[in-house]
Design an enzyme around this catalytic site. Sequence first.
Site, PDB file in Angstrom:
ATOM      1  CG  HIS A   2      -1.956  -1.092   1.154  1.00 14.04           C
ATOM      2  ND1 HIS A   2      -2.447  -1.708   2.283  1.00 14.04           N
ATOM      3  CD2 HIS A   2      -2.606  -1.668   0.100  1.00 14.04           C
ATOM      4  CE1 HIS A   2      -3.347  -2.613   1.940  1.00 14.04           C
ATOM      5  NE2 HIS A   2      -3.464  -2.589   0.609  1.00 14.04           N
ATOM      6  CD  GLU A   5      -1.026   0.449   4.654  1.00 13.03           C
ATOM      7  OE1 GLU A   5      -0.327  -0.587   4.714  1.00 13.03           O
ATOM      8  OE2 GLU A   5      -2.274   0.443   4.623  1.00 13.03           O
ATOM      9  CG  HIS A 110       0.265  -3.944   5.291  1.00 13.37           C
ATOM     10  ND1 HIS A 110      -0.677  -3.668   4.334  1.00 13.37           N
ATOM     11  CD2 HIS A 110       0.870  -5.099   4.886  1.00 13.37           C
ATOM     12  CE1 HIS A 110      -0.664  -4.613   3.420  1.00 13.37           C
ATOM     13  NE2 HIS A 110       0.273  -5.504   3.736  1.00 13.37           N
ATOM     14  CD  GLU A 200      -1.638  -3.507   9.255  1.00 16.35           C
ATOM     15  OE1 GLU A 200      -1.249  -2.313   9.199  1.00 16.35           O
ATOM     16  OE2 GLU A 200      -2.331  -4.039   8.362  1.00 16.35           O
TER      17      GLU A 200
END
Length: 1181
Positions: A2, A5, A110, A200
């Site tokens: 992404h 990110e 991410h 994450e």
Amino acid sequence: MHGNEAVGRETLLLLMQYLLEGYGTDQRVTNLVNNTRIHIMASMNPDGFEAATEGDFGGSTGRSNANQVDLNRNFPDQFFLSKGVERQPETLAVMRWVKQHPFVLSANLHGGSLVANYPWDDNPFGQNGVYSKCPDDEIFKKLAKAYSFAHPRMPIGKPCNSADIVFRDGITNGAKWYSVSGGMQDWNYLNSNCFEITLEISCQKYPPAEDLRTYWMENKNSLLAFMEQVHTGVKGFIFDKSGNPISNASISVAGIDHDVVSAADGDYWRLLVPGEYLVTAHADGYEASSVKVDVPHLWAVQVNFTLKVDDSPTWSAEEDFGVTENLMNEYLNNSALNAAMADIENKYKDVAEFLANDNAWSMKVHSLRMGAQIESGIDNRVRVLILGGLYGAQPVGRELVIRLARHLGSGWAKKNREVQKLLQDTQIFLVPAVDSKGFDKAEAGMCGYSRPSELQSEVGGSFTTEIIDEYAEATANMLSQIKPHAVLSLESGGIFMRFPHDDPSANPPTTPDETVFQFLTEAYARAHPTMLQSENPCLVLNKQAPSGILHGQALGVYKNSLLEYTYNNLHDILMVAAHVSCCNYPAGRELTTLWRQNKDSLLSFIHAAHQGVAGQVINEDGQPVPSAKVYVDSNVVELKEEATFRKLLPTGAHTLKVISNDLENKTLNFVVEAHKETPASVTMDSLKDSSIMYHSYYGTEDKIRKLSSNYSKISYLYSIGRSAQSRQIMALEIDVTQGTEPQGIEQSNLPSVAVIGGLGKSDRGGKELVLELAKYLLSRYGHDAAVNKILKNTKVHLVPTLNPDSTADISESSKQDKGTECDMKINTKNSNGIELDTHFIVKGMEVEDSSPPEVSAVRKWMTDHKFTLALILRGGAQGVAVPYSALHETFLSPDAQIFHKLGATYSAAAGLPQDMSACGNIKLVNGTTYDGVINPHSGSLLDCFYEHSTTLAFNVYYGCCGSPREEVLGHLWRRHKVGLLRFLTLSSIGAMGYVTDQNNAPLLGAMIKVEGSPHTVLSLDHGTWWRPLVPGAHTLTVKLDGYLEQTKLVQIMGGDTVIFKLKRDDRVMGLPRMVFIILAGSIMLLLMICCLCIATVRSQQQRRKVYGFHQLNHSVDIFNDSSSASEGETTTDLISVGGGAKNKIKKKRMSSRSYHDLVSSSSDEEEFFIKDSVPPKKTQR
């Protein structure tokens, strides 16, 4: 992936710098780089990054690529087909990249939260909050924790100060958080060796640049710790037998439905949590190899595999008739399974029938009936039912059953003897799938149930008292209709055998059929390569895995099972279960191995189902007797169609008893051998006396010839000799082992027993008894187990009479009224008036010319045939008489004990008087006495048998009247029938055995003698011998010319086998050959020395020194100086003994009458003497 990110992008750039700069200076970094191939892709979505803006906290600008596609939704998904979805260039590039390199571990970074996310990312329902576990759930949790626990904030589990979201230990299952279809981590796991998690790592997606140092410091150790996880689990190389690497080989772990493959150099890495595993390497064209591995905590254990070339095609050709379909490594769905059964029926119509939609139960449960067709008669064959797929989630049985069907069909077509016999003797019902619906729902690769209740939710757990499930009901109806004798269910969940009781509440857990269940389960287990091994092959998967053979109750999970239902509700049907796979639903590649492991076990079970007793109850007319009651070991056995019965039994001795109100009850003792059926049909005799008439000589000849002709396959009619009036003395031999070949002497490996119908006029009733016995034995062979047992173990010789002249005509007295007095006088005279029973033993027995022809013929007959036992039916008294007939002080023979034991056995069976004879007031002991007490005389046949043959003989006096009335003969036969049949079994009492040489070659004609008895028996052409003896210790001695005598002390229990191995006698003049050679050589040497000494002495005597003189034989010149004889001189050489020079002395020639001395050999020097006593004479010239 992404673009907005951005923390992950910058963190990975810093990681690259850290690894490069730290290499060689930082030990941790150096070790990691030295031992790991590290690929770092800083940005998967550069277009998105360019569109994103710094400071974005939770926005979406730049999330997608330039085509506005979320790359983490663009990968192929396992649950949802992405029709019409175009794969983005970034996605395709990554997919190619992952396929090109043997990645083991990866992470995609991410932003937007703080958690380590692991597969699965979605579930079949696409629902959020539903945990979706992948096969490697445990290792993924370990990998996620490795990252989280090295992070300063992540394991707290409360990301970004959210009050609603809590991630325990800082990790989460992707689908449990929220479902994502088309994610990269799931695709990587499913399509490569790569175990990927999603990290994450920042609450803000695109934080300010000044925060990057903080993020780096937070994630540096986590990234290192995560990369170090690649060195845990198991690693190694896969080679062939030549040491060449095997690429693309699969490495599977039992219980985990996910394989990895080897790289180009044969190397592999398999991430695992610490513990014990069964790791298997397999590749196309090679045999799989499995190793038990103990994975440590901190590093990877190295396990190398060397694979052998797969010999399955060779095995198939040798063991499975080359059925290629049985080597397929994939499961058949329900439609394909039905098609396979239909194909088997079409290929093998003679032995296979596809049962589908024929009746109510076959509409639900399809099956194959296999067996050769019976042209006519009753089909009382063993019925065996084999079930597969009773539990839908355990489909291995489906594949094994259909493979067995192909094996049997192909074996029949190729005329394999074992398969042909199996299908001729057995009806085999094969049911590949019971729970077909459950199979459709089953999850491939599932190793076990998550909860025991899942087992009861399938058809196999639905056999309650009131069956509700339609498939369970169909199965119960199928069993009730087929009525199989043995049922086998092929199941999974371990490698073991299970039998009733299954019900945890059953008390006791054992059943009355415990021994039968044991041999059925052992038959399967013993033929299986791993089922009974000391180490349970399933322990790696389950520490509590059952093994061996056990009651289902011990497991406590098989409630409402078919095993329990069958045993409690369907009598005479015995069912067991074979658990053949550790995992419920193993990978398809294991099917060939499973078939190879279980083929022999399946066949062994079918063979074992024959072990027991089977037969039919009929009357004398051959009609079934359905009203009869059959008991085996006191347990009732139900009669089936046409009064047939069958009962599975363990090996050993058993008793069969058949009872009927209007027929003669019968009891039979029999022995069951492993995997063999014992035929035990019974012919029930009438309680009424049969009608028997006397036969003349020609009537006797006609009847016995008809019997021999009608039963020519098992009987042989021959003549012993002729009577004084040239009538044939006929004998009928019954030998079921010889077929139609002419019977010679000592041909079969069975003891011979003779039954003789008497010796004369007073024994007419005996002749009729023998004729009835011949008819009874021949007509009932094959239809009566008792007769079968007798004739399979004994050669029977039946002689109606040894004196045909005296019984040539039918006696008038036998037709007189009841009031007529019977002649009780014993009469054995032949047509010349000679009492035959006084001429069997005479002085000079070698001279046969003076003996009656009947006697001469009988003597030769008994010598030739070497009977073990003989029975002579006599009239004129009651009781069983044993030797001696001739006058003895007590008539006691050294074998009195065995004579009285055997005689008492006959007497009790025939119901003869036990204490006192009804005629002659003869005292009896257990129905026996000595023949000399009844009729003292010498030269009897009884004594001749004992003293001059190998036979122990008995006189059975059947009644006071030797020629009873014809209406009494039927009663006489019914009374003595039991005794005669019992007598034919008595040759096995005592000892039997073999006489062989040291090379196990049988020896013929060896004499076996029992200490204390003059009676000897001889070994026959098979080296066999029989000697009836009472139980106890006996000393047996065997003698045979050319062999050393051997003696053994034998403890006789009854029917004992004693083997004598004789050594060849190489003695010379009673001495061992070598001793004789040494002794003879010594004597010869001594003689030679003596001769030499004598020769030497004589030589010395002849040469002994004589002190005197003898006249010389010729004229000699002595001291003649002339050098020539012509000059009257001679030269004599005088040799000095001391070695001096030769001196020539000239001597004058002496007169021709000169003398010389004789010098002994002991002289040390030569001396010459001249004797002057004889005056010299002038030499004549």
